[in-house]
Design an enzyme around this catalytic site. Structure first.
Site, PDB file in Angstrom:
ATOM      1  CE1 TYR A 103     -24.894 -20.626  -0.473  1.00  0.00           C
ATOM      2  CE2 TYR A 103     -23.150 -18.986  -0.637  1.00  0.00           C
ATOM      3  CZ  TYR A 103     -24.391 -19.371  -0.167  1.00  0.00           C
ATOM      4  OH  TYR A 103     -25.131 -18.505   0.597  1.00  0.00           O
ATOM      5  CE  LYS A 109     -28.240 -17.896  -1.383  1.00  0.00           C
ATOM      6  NZ  LYS A 109     -29.354 -18.340  -0.506  1.00  0.00           N
TER       7      LYS A 109
END
Length: 371
Positions: free
Chosen positions: A153, A157
């Site tokens: 994740y 980002k």
């Protein structure tokens, strides 16, 4: 133009996004707050005030046509939509499509439609910890920290951050320039924080004892969702008023929530809602490592017939046990940010929500949110 601004919040029905919309709706310089989200919540539309209309539009940021339609006539975009997944419940390709591809769509649409201001909601996970589990101890926005990011994740980002920073100064179709900045929350708590509900239910299942994974000397920032949202509101406003100062800048989100011994912070949050909860003991890394491996084996065996509930994985465990903290006043210096809520207020507001949320003792949704 005060009183005539139109803001759009992607992911405005999400945990942080909804609070951003709530605070934006209270600003008298904004005429309309649009929400673009794959999930529609009536309570968000009900945030409409005497001076500001809130309008919710269903759509996916990967859908170019729907995104263009939602952004038409908008002046400022707060891009908070993301698939937030730290448990490997969402394939990396899908994470990348939403978090990176969706961000590319938002920036491209702003250039086509001449929308000059974009505030991007990133995460401290975009910085680290890295795969070597090197700590960052009370760093700031200028602290050098490298290596491959541990969480998938977080990698998405970081990729999205790069795109947002590269887009700053890009020419719009009318000859103007795109102005962007980035905000990086850390562990965000408050009304709607599913991880707190999950922790509470786990503690109740353990006879009211809250055990913890991180070593006692570990530091990690926690920030109340209302203060994270308030920083977004101020950043968006000052991106318009002082573009030369905020353009291309990155800001960590912070308030006066204690950063040392995160397990004590979580215990205080839960115990404020339920004073019977007791702080337990540290669970050794090796024991958790073995449980993760055992869960993986069981999952492989059972997967053709039954899919077990998501469990902790090694990247997330390594993130939890690694110190990753910061100290900064950059948002205060650049755009006058001061927390809207004190630690005391944040704790009690969270406790009131938690008491209501766990009344039915239903398990929280663990899957990543998609927009």
């Amino acid at each position: 133009m005060d009183g005539a601004w139109v803001y759009l919040v992607t992911g405005g029905c999400g945990f942080i996004g909804e609070k951003i919309v709530e605070l934006l709706s209270q600003q008298d310089y904004i005429k309309e707050v649009r929400v673009f989200d794959s999930v529609v919540k009536e309570e968000v539309e009900n945030l409409t005030t005497a001076t500001t209309k809130v309008r919710v539009m269903r759509g996916d940021i990967r859908d170019w046509g729907a995104l263009l339609a939602a952004l038409e006539g908008t002046h400022v975009v707060l891009h908070a939509a993301a698939s937030v997944d730290c448990r490997d419940t969402v394939p990396f390709g899908e994470l990348r499509d939403i978090n990176v591809g969706g961000t590319e769509n938002v920036l491209r649409a702003c250039c086509v439609l001449n929308i000059p201001y974009v505030v991007y909601t990133s995460s401290v996970a975009a910085v680290g910890p890295n795969t070597s589990c090197e700590p960052m101890f009370r760093g700031n926005e200028d602290t050098e920290y490298g290596g491959e990011v541990e969480l998938p994740y977080g990698r998405t980002k970081a990729m999205a951050e790069k795109i947002v920073l590269e887009a700053n100064g890009k020419k719009l179709s009318n000859g103007g320039s795109l102005t962007t900045c980035i905000l990086r929350p850390n562990t965000v708590y408050g009304e709607g924080a599913a991880f707190l509900q999950e922790l509470y239910l786990a503690a109740r299942a353990s006879k009211g004892v809250l055990n913890y994974l991180e070593p006692e000397d570990t530091e990690r920032n926690h920030t109340y969702v209302g203060n994270v949202a308030w920083m977004h509101v101020l950043a968006a406003r000052n991106l318009q008023l002082k573009p030369g100062l905020l353009a291309g800048q990155v800001y960590y989100c912070y308030d006066d929530t204690p950063s040392r011994k995160g397990f004590l912070v979580r215990h205080q949050l839960l115990a404020t809602a339920d004073p019977s909860l007791r702080l337990g003991s540290h669970i050794p890394y090796w024991k958790m490592w073995l449980m993760i491996q055992l869960h993986r084996i069981i999952r492989l065996i059972l997967l053709p017939f039954w899919e077990p509930q998501p469990f902790l994985n090694l990247p997330l465990l390594n993130t939890i046990v690694t110190t990753f903290s910061y100290e900064t006043d950059k948002a205060s210096r650049h755009f006058g940010y001061k927390p809207l809520f004190t630690w005391e207020e944040s704790r009690h507001r969270t406790a009131q929500w938690l008491k209501a949320a766990v009344g039915s003792l239903e398990p929280p949704q663990l899957h990543g949110k998609k927009n």
